[in-house]
Design a protein around this motif. Structure first.
Motif, PDB file in Angstrom:
ATOM      1  N   UNK A  94       0.833  -1.209   0.000  1.00  0.00           N
ATOM      2  CA  UNK A  94       0.000   0.000   0.000  1.00  0.00           C
ATOM      3  C   UNK A  94       0.868   1.259   0.000  1.00  0.00           C
ATOM      4  N   UNK A  95       1.744   1.355   1.018  1.00  0.00           N
ATOM      5  CA  UNK A  95       2.654   2.499   1.146  1.00  0.00           C
ATOM      6  C   UNK A  95       4.109   2.122   0.904  1.00  0.00           C
ATOM      7  N   UNK A  96       4.391   0.826   0.937  1.00  0.00           N
ATOM      8  CA  UNK A  96       5.755   0.312   0.830  1.00  0.00           C
ATOM      9  C   UNK A  96       5.702  -0.904  -0.079  1.00  0.00           C
ATOM     10  N   UNK A  97       6.657  -1.032  -1.000  1.00  0.00           N
ATOM     11  CA  UNK A  97       6.613  -2.149  -1.954  1.00  0.00           C
ATOM     12  C   UNK A  97       6.427  -3.475  -1.224  1.00  0.00           C
ATOM     13  N   UNK A  98       5.496  -4.294  -1.767  1.00  0.00           N
ATOM     14  CA  UNK A  98       5.072  -5.502  -1.085  1.00  0.00           C
ATOM     15  C   UNK A  98       5.636  -6.792  -1.626  1.00  0.00           C
ATOM     16  N   UNK A  99       4.857  -7.871  -1.470  1.00  0.00           N
ATOM     17  CA  UNK A  99       5.364  -9.222  -1.656  1.00  0.00           C
ATOM     18  C   UNK A  99       5.329  -9.782  -3.056  1.00  0.00           C
ATOM     19  N   UNK A 100       4.701  -9.101  -4.013  1.00  0.00           N
ATOM     20  CA  UNK A 100       4.570  -9.686  -5.346  1.00  0.00           C
ATOM     21  C   UNK A 100       5.744  -9.299  -6.242  1.00  0.00           C
ATOM     22  N   UNK A 101       6.926  -9.631  -5.743  1.00  0.00           N
ATOM     23  CA  UNK A 101       8.172  -9.413  -6.456  1.00  0.00           C
ATOM     24  C   UNK A 101       9.200 -10.385  -5.895  1.00  0.00           C
ATOM     25  N   UNK A 102      10.237 -10.662  -6.671  1.00  0.00           N
ATOM     26  CA  UNK A 102      11.234 -11.634  -6.225  1.00  0.00           C
ATOM     27  C   UNK A 102      12.103 -11.103  -5.088  1.00  0.00           C
ATOM     28  N   UNK A 103      12.180  -9.774  -4.935  1.00  0.00           N
ATOM     29  CA  UNK A 103      12.941  -9.169  -3.842  1.00  0.00           C
ATOM     30  C   UNK A 103      12.087  -8.154  -3.098  1.00  0.00           C
ATOM     31  N   UNK A 104      12.361  -7.991  -1.818  1.00  0.00           N
ATOM     32  CA  UNK A 104      11.711  -6.954  -1.002  1.00  0.00           C
ATOM     33  C   UNK A 104      12.746  -6.404  -0.026  1.00  0.00           C
ATOM     34  N   UNK A 105      12.748  -5.089   0.141  1.00  0.00           N
ATOM     35  CA  UNK A 105      13.591  -4.467   1.160  1.00  0.00           C
ATOM     36  C   UNK A 105      12.666  -3.840   2.193  1.00  0.00           C
ATOM     37  N   UNK A 106      12.807  -4.261   3.461  1.00  0.00           N
ATOM     38  CA  UNK A 106      11.828  -3.894   4.479  1.00  0.00           C
ATOM     39  C   UNK A 106      12.522  -3.542   5.793  1.00  0.00           C
ATOM     40  N   UNK A 107      11.753  -2.987   6.711  1.00  0.00           N
ATOM     41  CA  UNK A 107      12.272  -2.664   8.037  1.00  0.00           C
ATOM     42  C   UNK A 107      12.331  -3.927   8.896  1.00  0.00           C
ATOM     43  N   UNK A 108      13.384  -4.049   9.661  1.00  0.00           N
ATOM     44  CA  UNK A 108      13.589  -5.244  10.478  1.00  0.00           C
ATOM     45  C   UNK A 108      12.458  -5.443  11.479  1.00  0.00           C
ATOM     46  N   UNK A 109      11.931  -4.357  12.023  1.00  0.00           N
ATOM     47  CA  UNK A 109      10.903  -4.477  13.060  1.00  0.00           C
ATOM     48  C   UNK A 109       9.584  -5.026  12.530  1.00  0.00           C
ATOM     49  N   UNK A 110       9.437  -5.089  11.203  1.00  0.00           N
ATOM     50  CA  UNK A 110       8.223  -5.641  10.627  1.00  0.00           C
ATOM     51  C   UNK A 110       8.268  -7.164  10.517  1.00  0.00           C
ATOM     52  N   UNK A 111       9.446  -7.746  10.590  1.00  0.00           N
ATOM     53  CA  UNK A 111       9.616  -9.162  10.306  1.00  0.00           C
ATOM     54  C   UNK A 111       9.383 -10.025  11.541  1.00  0.00           C
ATOM     55  N   UNK A 112       8.858 -11.226  11.298  1.00  0.00           N
ATOM     56  CA  UNK A 112       8.707 -12.250  12.331  1.00  0.00           C
ATOM     57  C   UNK A 112       9.456 -13.489  11.850  1.00  0.00           C
ATOM     58  N   UNK A 113      10.264 -14.100  12.701  1.00  0.00           N
ATOM     59  CA  UNK A 113      10.933 -15.341  12.286  1.00  0.00           C
ATOM     60  C   UNK A 113       9.905 -16.425  11.959  1.00  0.00           C
ATOM     61  N   UNK A 114      10.186 -17.215  10.934  1.00  0.00           N
ATOM     62  CA  UNK A 114       9.315 -18.339  10.606  1.00  0.00           C
ATOM     63  C   UNK A 114       9.282 -19.296  11.792  1.00  0.00           C
TER      64      UNK A 114
END
Length: 327
Positions: A94-114
């Motif tokens: 919506x505001x930040x490039x999302x998941x429908x691409x082979x690469x994504x660059x995101x903020x660490x605080x958004x991630x959850x370990x699998x």
């Protein structure tokens, strides 16, 4: 990898979503570079890709409100190359490039370990939909569902609804699945629904209070459907509201709230606190039966997404659509 395949939504006339090679320098800022293995198609993605809703805040934009993949590079001590991670919400797509691409660059605080026990593909089979369903279940449990009462799920054949049915049934509740697609009865029963209810029974004119039936409900639809659920709640029952595919306006009375003590619980999956996210994902890894998860999932390629975006808005998509990015 200086370029990568991406679905990119561009503004203008005509509004369009195009598959193209994107460049590494086009990616937005973030501490972690992720090689995306899977994303998924959600109702909000359908709005973004088709332009049917004002979801995207800036252009060009890669849609996809969730992703699962492997860390390629990290400036954060929390994550190392090779870590498997999940991202849902926080405005990606919506505001930040999302998941429908082979690469994504995101903020660490958004991630959850699998979490242990889940594969990347299974994580996106769950995705934002299953994460939302688990948050709804946690909210209902916090408000003590009467185990003697039935639990209703609206929009039950959709992504959130399907997984809500499966999770509630797994916890031992008698689940009533409401849907506007009667042809999906066998599918819903396979997920654990004890009864399938025609949606029109909820949208028909109702009295301010109907007979007490449901001890809890997960409403994924909103609008007239939610208005029809509230008068049918039992004393002290709770409704977890998490969708508006049926409309954003709610026309009801105060009587369910002031005469029966009904609770209307808002479920937000976008900005949910991180620790609650971790708990929800850990529970999903433990509690969602893998066989039932597989029954709800269809895997597609990125090329198929634009056509499916139209179908999901028309209520023609059953369960979950997982988008495979990595070979």
């Amino acid at each position: 990898m200086q370029s990568f395949k991406a679905l990119v939504v561009e503004s203008g006339e005509p509004y369009r979503a195009v598959l193209r090679e994107a460049r590494l320098e086009e990616l937005p800022p973030g501490e972690v570079l992720v090689r995306v293995a899977y994303s998924s198609l959600n109702y909000k993605d359908g709005l973004a890709i088709t332009g049917a809703g004002k979801v995207i805040r800036s252009f060009p934009m890669v849609p996809g409100i969730d992703l699962a993949g492997v860390v390629l590079a990290s400036e954060s001590p929390e994550f190392q190359p090779g870590d498997e991670v999940i991202l849902t919400g926080y405005g990606i797509g919506e505001r930040h490039w999302g998941g429908m691409a082979e690469l994504a660059r995101v903020r660490a605080e958004w991630l959850v370990p699998l979490p242990e026990g889940l594969s990347l593909k299974e994580a996106m089979g769950i995705g934002t939909a299953g994460f939302t369903a688990m948050l709804a279940l946690m909210a209902l449990e916090a408000h003590s569902i009467d185990p003697a009462r039935e639990v209703l799920v609206t929009g039950a054949a959709g992504g959130v609804g399907s997984l809500a049915v499966a999770l509630l049934a797994q916890r031992g509740y008698r689940v009533v699945a409401a849907t506007g697609r009667p042809g999906e009865e066998a599918y819903l029963r396979s997920l654990g629904a004890a009864e399938v209810l025609e949606r029109s029974l909820l949208t028909a004119p109702a009295r301010p209070l109907e007979s007490e039936r449901f001890g809890g409900a997960v409403d994924t639809v909103g609008g007239a459907v939610l208005a029809g659920v509230l008068p049918r709640m039992a004393y002290g029952g709770s409704v977890a509201a998490c969708g508006n595919a049926g409309g954003a306006r709610l026309e009801t009375t105060v009587f369910p709230f002031i005469l029966r003590g009904v609770n209307l619980l808002g479920i937000d999956s976008v900005m949910c606190p991180r620790e609650k996210r971790r708990l929800a994902w850990q529970r999903l890894a433990r509690e969602l039966p893998k066989a039932l998860l597989e029954a709800t999932v269809k895997t597609v390629t990125l090329d198929e997404v634009p056509a499916l975006a139209q179908a999901i808005l028309q209520g023609q998509v059953r369960g979950r659509v997982v988008v495979q990015l990595a070979p």
